[in-house]
Design a protein around this motif. Sequence first.
Motif, PDB file in Angstrom:
ATOM      1  N   MET A 117      23.223  41.199  44.669  1.00 43.07           N
ATOM      2  CA  MET A 117      23.543  39.875  44.155  1.00 43.07           C
ATOM      3  C   MET A 117      22.544  38.864  44.684  1.00 43.07           C
ATOM      4  N   ASN A 118      21.972  38.100  43.777  1.00 43.38           N
ATOM      5  CA  ASN A 118      21.143  36.959  44.144  1.00 43.38           C
ATOM      6  C   ASN A 118      21.964  35.704  43.878  1.00 43.38           C
ATOM      7  N   PHE A 119      22.159  34.900  44.895  1.00 44.20           N
ATOM      8  CA  PHE A 119      22.918  33.661  44.743  1.00 44.20           C
ATOM      9  C   PHE A 119      21.971  32.468  44.679  1.00 44.20           C
ATOM     10  N   SER A 120      22.183  31.613  43.713  1.00 44.36           N
ATOM     11  CA  SER A 120      21.436  30.362  43.629  1.00 44.36           C
ATOM     12  C   SER A 120      22.151  29.332  44.494  1.00 44.36           C
ATOM     13  N   LEU A 121      21.504  28.898  45.539  1.00 46.12           N
ATOM     14  CA  LEU A 121      22.075  27.907  46.452  1.00 46.12           C
ATOM     15  C   LEU A 121      20.973  26.924  46.821  1.00 46.12           C
ATOM     16  N   ASP A 122      21.062  25.717  46.292  1.00 48.47           N
ATOM     17  CA  ASP A 122      19.983  24.744  46.463  1.00 48.47           C
ATOM     18  C   ASP A 122      20.269  23.701  47.534  1.00 48.47           C
ATOM     19  N   SER A 123      21.506  23.662  48.019  1.00 45.74           N
ATOM     20  CA  SER A 123      21.856  22.655  49.017  1.00 45.74           C
ATOM     21  C   SER A 123      23.009  23.143  49.880  1.00 45.74           C
ATOM     22  N   MET A 124      22.952  22.795  51.171  1.00 43.38           N
ATOM     23  CA  MET A 124      24.029  23.111  52.089  1.00 43.38           C
ATOM     24  C   MET A 124      25.020  21.955  52.212  1.00 43.38           C
ATOM     25  N   SER A 125      24.579  20.752  51.886  1.00 43.90           N
ATOM     26  CA  SER A 125      25.436  19.580  52.028  1.00 43.90           C
ATOM     27  C   SER A 125      26.255  19.371  50.762  1.00 43.90           C
ATOM     28  N   GLN A 126      27.470  18.845  50.908  1.00 44.22           N
ATOM     29  CA  GLN A 126      28.323  18.611  49.743  1.00 44.22           C
ATOM     30  C   GLN A 126      27.694  17.587  48.803  1.00 44.22           C
ATOM     31  N   SER A 127      27.115  16.534  49.359  1.00 45.06           N
ATOM     32  CA  SER A 127      26.518  15.495  48.516  1.00 45.06           C
ATOM     33  C   SER A 127      25.293  16.021  47.776  1.00 45.06           C
ATOM     34  N   GLY A 128      24.476  16.790  48.471  1.00 45.76           N
ATOM     35  CA  GLY A 128      23.295  17.362  47.833  1.00 45.76           C
ATOM     36  C   GLY A 128      23.662  18.374  46.769  1.00 45.76           C
ATOM     37  N   PHE A 129      24.674  19.181  47.074  1.00 46.16           N
ATOM     38  CA  PHE A 129      25.142  20.184  46.120  1.00 46.16           C
ATOM     39  C   PHE A 129      25.647  19.528  44.840  1.00 46.16           C
ATOM     40  N   GLN A 130      26.420  18.470  44.981  1.00 48.49           N
ATOM     41  CA  GLN A 130      26.955  17.773  43.815  1.00 48.49           C
ATOM     42  C   GLN A 130      25.845  17.101  43.017  1.00 48.49           C
ATOM     43  N   LYS A 131      24.862  16.557  43.694  1.00 47.00           N
ATOM     44  CA  LYS A 131      23.766  15.872  43.019  1.00 47.00           C
ATOM     45  C   LYS A 131      22.932  16.848  42.201  1.00 47.00           C
ATOM     46  N   LEU A 132      22.699  18.028  42.746  1.00 46.82           N
ATOM     47  CA  LEU A 132      21.872  19.014  42.065  1.00 46.82           C
ATOM     48  C   LEU A 132      22.613  19.745  40.950  1.00 46.82           C
ATOM     49  N   SER A 133      23.879  20.069  41.195  1.00 45.43           N
ATOM     50  CA  SER A 133      24.647  20.861  40.221  1.00 45.43           C
ATOM     51  C   SER A 133      25.398  20.017  39.209  1.00 45.43           C
ATOM     52  N   ASP A 134      25.544  18.716  39.504  1.00 48.78           N
ATOM     53  CA  ASP A 134      26.324  17.793  38.672  1.00 48.78           C
ATOM     54  C   ASP A 134      27.774  18.274  38.533  1.00 48.78           C
ATOM     55  N   ARG A 135      28.286  18.882  39.602  1.00 51.01           N
ATOM     56  CA  ARG A 135      29.654  19.349  39.598  1.00 51.01           C
ATOM     57  C   ARG A 135      30.322  19.018  40.932  1.00 51.01           C
ATOM     58  N   ASN A 136      31.586  18.640  40.873  1.00 48.99           N
ATOM     59  CA  ASN A 136      32.333  18.305  42.086  1.00 48.99           C
ATOM     60  C   ASN A 136      33.088  19.533  42.580  1.00 48.99           C
ATOM     61  N   LYS A 137      32.321  20.538  42.978  1.00 46.65           N
ATOM     62  CA  LYS A 137      32.884  21.774  43.514  1.00 46.65           C
ATOM     63  C   LYS A 137      32.586  21.845  45.009  1.00 46.65           C
ATOM     64  N   PRO A 138      33.489  22.372  45.809  1.00 44.47           N
ATOM     65  CA  PRO A 138      33.201  22.494  47.246  1.00 44.47           C
ATOM     66  C   PRO A 138      32.138  23.552  47.513  1.00 44.47           C
ATOM     67  N   VAL A 139      31.046  23.144  48.130  1.00 46.66           N
ATOM     68  CA  VAL A 139      29.979  24.091  48.424  1.00 46.66           C
ATOM     69  C   VAL A 139      30.479  25.187  49.361  1.00 46.66           C
ATOM     70  N   SER A 140      31.520  24.911  50.136  1.00 50.80           N
ATOM     71  CA  SER A 140      32.067  25.904  51.060  1.00 50.80           C
ATOM     72  C   SER A 140      32.553  27.151  50.319  1.00 50.80           C
ATOM     73  N   GLN A 141      33.070  26.966  49.092  1.00 48.99           N
ATOM     74  CA  GLN A 141      33.532  28.122  48.308  1.00 48.99           C
ATOM     75  C   GLN A 141      32.363  29.024  47.914  1.00 48.99           C
ATOM     76  N   ILE A 142      31.214  28.413  47.621  1.00 46.21           N
ATOM     77  CA  ILE A 142      30.032  29.191  47.277  1.00 46.21           C
ATOM     78  C   ILE A 142      29.580  29.999  48.497  1.00 46.21           C
ATOM     79  N   LEU A 143      29.594  29.371  49.647  1.00 45.06           N
ATOM     80  CA  LEU A 143      29.183  30.052  50.877  1.00 45.06           C
ATOM     81  C   LEU A 143      30.124  31.223  51.188  1.00 45.06           C
ATOM     82  N   GLU A 144      31.403  31.049  50.880  1.00 50.95           N
ATOM     83  CA  GLU A 144      32.376  32.129  51.100  1.00 50.95           C
ATOM     84  C   GLU A 144      32.093  33.314  50.183  1.00 50.95           C
TER      85      GLU A 144
END
Length: 313
Positions: A117-144
């Motif tokens: 599995m290759n995971f696309s992860l462009d940001s570790m911060s919640q604000s950065g993640f939301q800015k890049l993905s344009d979605r209000n999802k918790p980045v912690s779930q992606i890390l899990e």
Amino acid sequence: MSLDTRKFEVLRISILSLCNFACVYCAPKEKDNLSSSNAYKQFLSPSLLDQNLKQLIPHIQIKEVHLTGGEPTLHQNLIQLIQIVKQHSIDEIAITSNGNFESGLVTKMKEAGLTRMNFSLDSMSQSGFQKLSDRNKPVSQILEQISEAKSIGLEVKINSTILRGFNDSEILDLLEWSGKRSIPIRFLEFMKMGPLHKEHPMYFYSAEEIRNQISKKYQFLKHPTASDSTAEYYITDEGYIFGLIANHTEPFCEGCNRLRMDSRGRIYGCLSDETSFEIPNSYEDVQSTLHQAMLTKKKKFTGSELSMKFIGG
């Protein structure tokens, strides 16, 4: 390497063009792009995948099939697609995902035959993640999800596309998080493709800049890299492995062994060429079509206005 000696060995398949994110470099909402075209709003059917593999395998020794999108975990027949690839005796079956899917799916995919599995992860911060993905999802779930895939024995890699002014300040955080978990991370130069094709120079952040930033905190050496790899790998003194995929500044086009397929079953020889081909039925015509696809390969990456999610980028 000449076109006469090159061969297709990796098949990357965009099994659907839909995605549950709207990342700024792929499908920003404000952009008029091909995601609005009904021609691309479809899913690759299991029967068409099976048929196309049967047509291609007599001509290509496929060592890896890589399922992409869009977001491939949105495909309602994903498990069946993985099983079909496995039935064709293809040992390496990979998938690239943004990690926004139901818990437990990684186990089902592994049981079906998935190996990486290759995971696309462009940001570790919640604000950065939301800015890049344009979605209000918790980045912690992606890390899990990434941690779960690693824990069940899948080979795991992380891909981070770096854009100036968006996440270039998070490179060290991304490297530390992945490195501490023994997960290789690959930093990608923002490719001149898709909806930000014209704005590419504004957001481009080079592999050299990434290397320089990492060198301010870590000592590293070159790490063994496969000859057909799109990344150049390095390892830090702490054992953190990272790669750089530098399509623009350190091109690797002459060694590219990728053949791409879209959700309509059409094949492409090169990311920088929008020419596609239908796979014919006769043995001779398939050989000719693959030759034509190989001829579209460029010596240098030039990009395209076509978003990568349509052609298994």
